[in-house]
Design a protein around this motif. Structure first.
Motif, PDB file in Angstrom:
ATOM      1  N   PHE A 164       0.827  -1.203   0.000  1.00 40.27           N
ATOM      2  CA  PHE A 164       0.000   0.000   0.000  1.00 40.27           C
ATOM      3  C   PHE A 164       0.866   1.260   0.000  1.00 40.27           C
ATOM      4  O   PHE A 164       0.497   2.281  -0.588  1.00 40.27           O
ATOM      5  CB  PHE A 164      -0.938  -0.013   1.209  1.00 40.27           C
ATOM      6  CG  PHE A 164      -1.907   1.131   1.235  1.00 40.27           C
ATOM      7  CD1 PHE A 164      -2.832   1.280   0.218  1.00 40.27           C
ATOM      8  CD2 PHE A 164      -1.894   2.050   2.267  1.00 40.27           C
ATOM      9  CE1 PHE A 164      -3.732   2.336   0.222  1.00 40.27           C
ATOM     10  CE2 PHE A 164      -2.776   3.106   2.284  1.00 40.27           C
ATOM     11  CZ  PHE A 164      -3.710   3.249   1.261  1.00 40.27           C
ATOM     12  N   SER A 165       2.020   1.198   0.646  1.00 33.70           N
ATOM     13  CA  SER A 165       2.943   2.337   0.635  1.00 33.70           C
ATOM     14  C   SER A 165       3.375   2.662  -0.792  1.00 33.70           C
ATOM     15  O   SER A 165       3.463   3.828  -1.177  1.00 33.70           O
ATOM     16  CB  SER A 165       4.178   2.031   1.487  1.00 33.70           C
ATOM     17  OG  SER A 165       3.831   1.846   2.832  1.00 33.70           O
ATOM     18  N   THR A 166       3.671   1.613  -1.573  1.00 33.18           N
ATOM     19  CA  THR A 166       4.039   1.819  -2.974  1.00 33.18           C
ATOM     20  C   THR A 166       2.857   2.394  -3.756  1.00 33.18           C
ATOM     21  O   THR A 166       3.027   3.284  -4.603  1.00 33.18           O
ATOM     22  CB  THR A 166       4.482   0.486  -3.615  1.00 33.18           C
ATOM     23  OG1 THR A 166       5.582  -0.041  -2.870  1.00 33.18           O
ATOM     24  CG2 THR A 166       4.905   0.683  -5.057  1.00 33.18           C
ATOM     25  N   PHE A 167       1.659   1.907  -3.480  1.00 39.62           N
ATOM     26  CA  PHE A 167       0.435   2.442  -4.106  1.00 39.62           C
ATOM     27  C   PHE A 167       0.307   3.939  -3.829  1.00 39.62           C
ATOM     28  O   PHE A 167       0.049   4.740  -4.744  1.00 39.62           O
ATOM     29  CB  PHE A 167      -0.778   1.682  -3.567  1.00 39.62           C
ATOM     30  CG  PHE A 167      -2.107   2.287  -3.934  1.00 39.62           C
ATOM     31  CD1 PHE A 167      -2.721   1.945  -5.130  1.00 39.62           C
ATOM     32  CD2 PHE A 167      -2.736   3.183  -3.086  1.00 39.62           C
ATOM     33  CE1 PHE A 167      -3.959   2.505  -5.482  1.00 39.62           C
ATOM     34  CE2 PHE A 167      -3.957   3.744  -3.423  1.00 39.62           C
ATOM     35  CZ  PHE A 167      -4.577   3.410  -4.620  1.00 39.62           C
ATOM     36  N   ILE A 168       0.469   4.322  -2.557  1.00 39.74           N
ATOM     37  CA  ILE A 168       0.374   5.735  -2.173  1.00 39.74           C
ATOM     38  C   ILE A 168       1.422   6.566  -2.913  1.00 39.74           C
ATOM     39  O   ILE A 168       1.123   7.629  -3.468  1.00 39.74           O
ATOM     40  CB  ILE A 168       0.570   5.903  -0.650  1.00 39.74           C
ATOM     41  CG1 ILE A 168      -0.609   5.294   0.127  1.00 39.74           C
ATOM     42  CG2 ILE A 168       0.736   7.380  -0.289  1.00 39.74           C
ATOM     43  CD1 ILE A 168      -1.878   6.091   0.039  1.00 39.74           C
ATOM     44  N   ALA A 169       2.674   6.065  -2.928  1.00 40.57           N
ATOM     45  CA  ALA A 169       3.768   6.828  -3.528  1.00 40.57           C
ATOM     46  C   ALA A 169       3.559   7.034  -5.024  1.00 40.57           C
ATOM     47  O   ALA A 169       3.745   8.141  -5.539  1.00 40.57           O
ATOM     48  CB  ALA A 169       5.096   6.123  -3.268  1.00 40.57           C
ATOM     49  N   GLN A 170       3.174   5.964  -5.735  1.00 40.47           N
ATOM     50  CA  GLN A 170       2.962   6.094  -7.180  1.00 40.47           C
ATOM     51  C   GLN A 170       1.823   7.067  -7.489  1.00 40.47           C
ATOM     52  O   GLN A 170       1.945   7.911  -8.387  1.00 40.47           O
ATOM     53  CB  GLN A 170       2.663   4.729  -7.805  1.00 40.47           C
ATOM     54  CG  GLN A 170       3.886   3.865  -8.044  1.00 40.47           C
ATOM     55  CD  GLN A 170       3.605   2.713  -8.997  1.00 40.47           C
ATOM     56  OE1 GLN A 170       2.563   2.676  -9.653  1.00 40.47           O
ATOM     57  NE2 GLN A 170       4.526   1.778  -9.079  1.00 40.47           N
ATOM     58  N   ASN A 171       0.734   6.965  -6.749  1.00 37.43           N
ATOM     59  CA  ASN A 171      -0.409   7.835  -7.018  1.00 37.43           C
ATOM     60  C   ASN A 171      -0.153   9.273  -6.568  1.00 37.43           C
ATOM     61  O   ASN A 171      -0.659  10.216  -7.186  1.00 37.43           O
ATOM     62  CB  ASN A 171      -1.669   7.275  -6.341  1.00 37.43           C
ATOM     63  CG  ASN A 171      -2.253   6.108  -7.111  1.00 37.43           C
ATOM     64  OD1 ASN A 171      -2.945   6.282  -8.106  1.00 37.43           O
ATOM     65  ND2 ASN A 171      -1.949   4.892  -6.666  1.00 37.43           N
TER      66      ASN A 171
END
Length: 341
Positions: free
Chosen positions: A295-302
């Motif tokens: 989810f951290s990667t999801f947040i960062a990309q978005n």
């Protein structure tokens, strides 16, 4: 675009399916990592006895702590990589990969030298019993030699996950797990190396293999001469993010390590029991922790792509998913505690 193909990212499509697609390989990868360690435990316990099992079990908590430091540093860099990838800034991404490689590589070197120099004070701090001490020291001496490869694997795994590829690291880790089991049996049973045989670092294969694959398959990530610059802003950004995730990842494992020191004072039987319980605990919390990392990667990309509404919707999906899993796994552990032990 990477290698002329359209990438699957976390910035488009169904949030729930996208998160699951990305998180499941990470979860499976860490479960494989646990099997990697459990293979050592099972083989050592069956063929070398309780003392050797206690030595490997106590060493496990120390190794998990050291690995969590490197994993946290790599995850912090991965967040930067994801932000820059989501924003489409490939030049900044290349500069960050170089700075991160240098900074975390230096920390790894210092950490590696330190544990070799202070291995005896560390074992005394952990109150390792005299009848287990030489076995644990022999095991750690070989294991510590693989810390550099642990860094290499986690670094390139973070880089690939930052661009939405969590499958390839899983494959290389799977190869390492199978190889580890084969080598354990070969060196413990075939060569009679004792506890040292279980310390053969198959992580060398996964770390080296993943590095070669990434550099060969993704030429966009090959560091050029012009990328080799230590810009203060990039250094500061990498250092801040990496230090925060390092503390986040390692603080709980440091607590377990301190508890291990107390447990060791109660003798071999309690040490062996605690080693088994820690592994069950790792299996229980690892999946939801990996989902959080995904989810951290999801947040960062978005965030890099400027999609704030998608981030808000993702938070709702992530909280519901994580809560349901925690309830389920808690019921399983409570209900099957005795059979699991």
């Amino acid at each position: 675009m990477v290698n002329g193909k359209k990438d699957r990212t976390l910035t488009t499509g169904s949030i729930a399916l996208g998160l699951l697609w990305f998180a499941v390989p990470m979860i499976l990868g860490n479960l494989l990592q646990q099997f990697y360690n459990i293979a050592d435990t099972l083989i050592v316990g069956q063929f070398l006895g309780a003392k050797a099992l206690a030595a490997v079990g106590s060493a496990y908590t120390l190794m998990v702590f050291l690995t969590s430091v490197l994993l946290g540093l790599c995850m912090g860099s991965g967040a930067i990589f994801s932000l820059q990838y989501g924003a489409g800034d490939r030049e900044a991404l290349k500069r960050s990969t170089f700075v991160s490689l240098v900074l975390i590589g230096f920390v790894t070197l210092v950490l590696n030298v330190s544990v070799f120099v202070w291995i005896d004070p560390i074992l005394r701090l952990l109150h390792v019993p005299e009848n287990v001490y030489p076995l644990m020291r022999d095991y750690l001496w070989v294991i510590f030699g693989g810390i550099g490869f642990t860094f290499i694997y986690n670094y390139y795994a973070s880089l690939l996950r930052a661009i939405g590829n969590s499958v390839v690291p899983l494959w290389f880790l799977g190869v390492a797990v199978v190889l580890n089991i084969v080598l354990d049996l070969l060196f413990i049973l075939g060569c009679d190396w004792g506890v040292k045989g279980a310390a053969v670092v198959a992580q060398v294969v996964s770390g080296t293999g993943l590095c070669v694959y990434t550099v060969w398959k993704f030429p966009e990530f090959r560091i050029r001469r012009e990328d080799m610059c230590m810009k203060w802003q990039t250094v500061k950004e990498i250092a801040v993010y990496s230090s925060l995730t390092c503390v986040q990842q390692s603080v709980m494992n440091f607590g377990i390590l301190m508890v291990q020191g107390l447990i060791n004072s109660f003798g071999v039987a309690v040490m062996a029991a605690f080693a088994a319980a820690v592994k069950i605990d790792s299996f229980a919390y690892m999946p939801v922790q990996d989902f959080g990392n995904a989810f951290s990667t999801f947040i960062a990309q978005n965030f890099g792509a400027g999609q704030m509404k998608r981030i808000r919707d993702g938070i709702r999906v992530a909280v519901i998913s994580a809560t349901l899993f925690c309830i389920f796994i808690s019921l399983v552990v409570f209900g099957f505690a005795r059979p699991l032990m």
